[in-house]
Design a protein around this motif. Structure first.
Motif, mmCIF file in Angstrom:
data_model
loop_
_atom_site.group_PDB
_atom_site.id
_atom_site.type_symbol
_atom_site.label_atom_id
_atom_site.label_comp_id
_atom_site.label_asym_id
_atom_site.label_seq_id
_atom_site.Cartn_x
_atom_site.Cartn_y
_atom_site.Cartn_z
ATOM 1 N N SER A 156 -10.412 -33.159 8.434
ATOM 2 C CA SER A 156 -10.539 -31.709 8.577
ATOM 3 C C SER A 156 -11.296 -31.156 9.724
ATOM 4 C CB SER A 156 -11.232 -31.212 7.053
ATOM 5 O OG SER A 156 -10.273 -31.598 6.292
ATOM 6 N N PHE A 157 -12.749 -32.228 10.016
ATOM 7 C CA PHE A 157 -13.457 -31.696 11.089
ATOM 8 C C PHE A 157 -12.724 -31.869 12.435
ATOM 9 C CE2 PHE A 157 -15.609 -34.037 14.423
ATOM 10 C CZ PHE A 157 -16.411 -32.928 14.835
ATOM 11 N N GLN A 158 -11.917 -32.866 12.535
ATOM 12 C CA GLN A 158 -11.005 -33.136 13.752
ATOM 13 C C GLN A 158 -10.314 -31.920 14.109
ATOM 14 O OE1 GLN A 158 -10.023 -37.273 15.070
ATOM 15 N NE2 GLN A 158 -8.069 -36.633 14.246
ATOM 16 N N LYS A 159 -9.513 -31.686 12.767
ATOM 17 C CA LYS A 159 -8.701 -30.558 13.135
ATOM 18 C C LYS A 159 -9.220 -29.345 13.537
ATOM 19 C CE LYS A 159 -4.307 -28.888 11.863
ATOM 20 N NZ LYS A 159 -4.040 -28.205 12.942
ATOM 21 N N ALA A 160 -10.346 -29.024 12.876
ATOM 22 C CA ALA A 160 -10.893 -27.691 13.496
ATOM 23 C C ALA A 160 -11.630 -27.912 14.770
ATOM 24 C CB ALA A 160 -12.446 -27.573 12.534
ATOM 25 N N VAL A 161 -11.995 -28.846 15.306
ATOM 26 C CA VAL A 161 -12.245 -28.989 16.809
ATOM 27 C C VAL A 161 -11.068 -29.152 17.508
ATOM 28 C CG1 VAL A 161 -13.328 -30.709 18.581
ATOM 29 C CG2 VAL A 161 -14.498 -30.339 16.250
ATOM 30 N N VAL A 162 -9.908 -29.982 17.284
ATOM 31 C CA VAL A 162 -8.984 -29.934 17.983
ATOM 32 C C VAL A 162 -8.058 -28.731 18.043
ATOM 33 C CG1 VAL A 162 -6.379 -30.884 18.066
ATOM 34 C CG2 VAL A 162 -8.650 -32.386 17.718
ATOM 35 N N ASP A 163 -7.981 -27.770 17.078
ATOM 36 C CA ASP A 163 -7.497 -26.517 17.031
ATOM 37 C C ASP A 163 -7.870 -25.473 18.057
ATOM 38 O OD1 ASP A 163 -5.584 -27.049 14.982
ATOM 39 O OD2 ASP A 163 -6.629 -25.801 13.393
ATOM 40 N N VAL A 164 -9.441 -25.527 18.194
ATOM 41 C CA VAL A 164 -10.003 -24.664 18.958
ATOM 42 C C VAL A 164 -9.700 -25.183 20.546
ATOM 43 C CG1 VAL A 164 -12.499 -23.888 19.857
ATOM 44 C CG2 VAL A 164 -11.809 -24.136 17.401
ATOM 45 N N LEU A 165 -9.943 -26.802 20.545
ATOM 46 C CA LEU A 165 -9.736 -27.147 22.162
ATOM 47 C C LEU A 165 -8.350 -26.652 22.516
ATOM 48 C CD1 LEU A 165 -11.224 -30.635 21.720
ATOM 49 C CD2 LEU A 165 -12.374 -28.601 23.119
ATOM 50 N N CYS A 166 -7.419 -26.872 21.601
ATOM 51 C CA CYS A 166 -5.938 -26.591 22.168
ATOM 52 C C CYS A 166 -5.906 -25.114 22.356
ATOM 53 C CB CYS A 166 -4.768 -27.053 21.018
ATOM 54 S SG CYS A 166 -4.779 -28.816 20.874
ATOM 55 N N SER A 167 -6.066 -24.255 21.393
ATOM 56 C CA SER A 167 -5.806 -22.885 21.494
ATOM 57 C C SER A 167 -6.506 -22.259 22.526
ATOM 58 C CB SER A 167 -6.048 -22.083 20.228
ATOM 59 O OG SER A 167 -7.561 -22.034 19.899
#
Ligand code: KG4
Ligand code: ZN
Length: 334
Positions: A240-251
């Motif tokens: 869940s942490f990784q998804k939060a960071v990755v979502d932001v980096l990608c968007s």
């Protein structure tokens, strides 16, 4: 044109031999991870001392692996900023001494630019302009690469770097150092939608990053459950942490590209090794009809080959340093 390149900005002593910027003849990396692991992070003074101990042998090995004699070299390139000052000083001093003794031009290289240039090695056909996400242990930038030596920072982190956040979460989860690869591995067993951690977006369309909030949110989540005597799932928290960071980096990266009217995206830095980041960026880029480049893992984390590539383009531009070259702990990209 054959360049001997030197990298010592953090905990990797690396020397590479690179031909015409994009062909790696050798890339020797002496990692200090095992030494710093027991402290849970890099100890700067220990890093500097280790660089001094190994740099000569690393350089000898790089020349031997490349099958190159000293008299075949055309220039020396070295990372002189930004990074740990004592660590940078070792590579910079060594490169100055070597260039002076061998009567070769010396080219100073900015570490972040070198990370970006790893993409030119990985993909020989890649040309600027493109938008590059640089995410490492010390930096998180979205950079417009206008040309081989021309960069514009479109967004940066306001607090922690993405890699730093991975390393801190790894500590909460009781994993080792460096945390990024371990969180990445554990996250594969967890549910990325188990916990909704915050995705920070600044007002007025600013694409800067902030990762300290997600770190605090993870800490609060685990502490609250522990205080109530309840258990939490490490893999779910990692995912869940990784998804939060990755979502932001990608968007943010894709939004930056869209605004600049650029359809070429690249990733760089240690966090570019992250499997979820690569997969999500690839899927979202494809959906938009954008191309995506990222270097092989060995070219994402600190290495001298990328310094040789950046040094080549700086050399062509006429960038030179004399023996007054000094290391700098911090330095803007442009
Ligand atoms: O670029 P790099 O080698 O050093 C700096 O210039 O900072 O990046 C190291 C960072 C560390 O924080 C490490 O945890 C992170 O990159 N990292 C990863 C992964 N592999 C390395 N982060 C997330 N997922 C990974 N697979
Ligand atoms: Zn780095």
């Amino acid at each position: 044109m054959i360049i001997l390149a030197v990298e010592s900005s953090c905990d990797e002593t690396s020397v590479a031999v690179v031909r015409d910027g994009r062909e790696v003849l050798s890339n020797v990396i002496n990692s200090q991870i095992e030494i710093h692991k027991v402290y849970g992070g890099v100890v700067p003074e220990i890093a500097s001392r280790r660089h001094i101990e190994v740099i000569d042998a690393v350089a000898q090995e790089a020349m031997k692996n490349a099958g190159i004699e000293q008299n075949e070299l055309d220039a020396v390139a070295v990372t002189y900023a930004p990074g740990l000052i004592g660590a940078l000083l070792v590579g910079t001093s060594w490169a100055k001494g070597f260039a002076y003794a061998a009567n070769l031009p010396l080219v100073p290289v900015h570490h972040i630019k070198a990370h970006i240039c790893a993409n030119f090695i990985q993909n020989p056909l890649l040309t600027p302009p493109f938008v590059c996400l640089v995410a490492s242990g010390g930096h998180s930038h979205i950079v417009l690469v206008r040309d081989y030596t021309e960069f514009e920072v479109l967004a940066r982190t306001r607090d922690d770097a993405a890699g730093e956040a991975f390393d801190k979460i790894a500590r909460i989860l009781g994993l080792g150092y460096p945390g990024g690869p371990l969180v990445d591995r554990l996250a594969k067993e967890g549910n990325p939608d188990a916990v909704q951690f915050p995705r920070v977006r600044f007002p007025d369309g600013c694409l800067d990053f902030s990762f300290s909030g997600v770190k605090t949110a993870v800490m609060n989540y685990t502490h609250n459950l522990e205080q109530r005597g309840e258990s939490w799932d490490r893999a779910d928290v990692a995912a869940s942490f990784q998804k939060a960071v990755v979502d932001v980096l990608c968007s943010h990266t894709l939004e930056a590209a869209k605004r600049m009217g650029i359809t070429k995206i690249a990733l760089a830095g240690g966090v570019a090794c992250n499997s979820a980041l690569r997969a999500q960026m690839k899927a979202q880029a494809e959906e938009l009809g954008y191309t995506l480049d990222y270097p092989a893992p060995v070219l994402c984390t600190d290495n001298a080959a990328m310094v040789g590539c950046a040094g080549y383009y700086e050399f062509l531009k006429g960038t030179r340093a004399d023996l007054h070259l000094n290391a700098r702990a911090s330095m803007e990209l442009v």
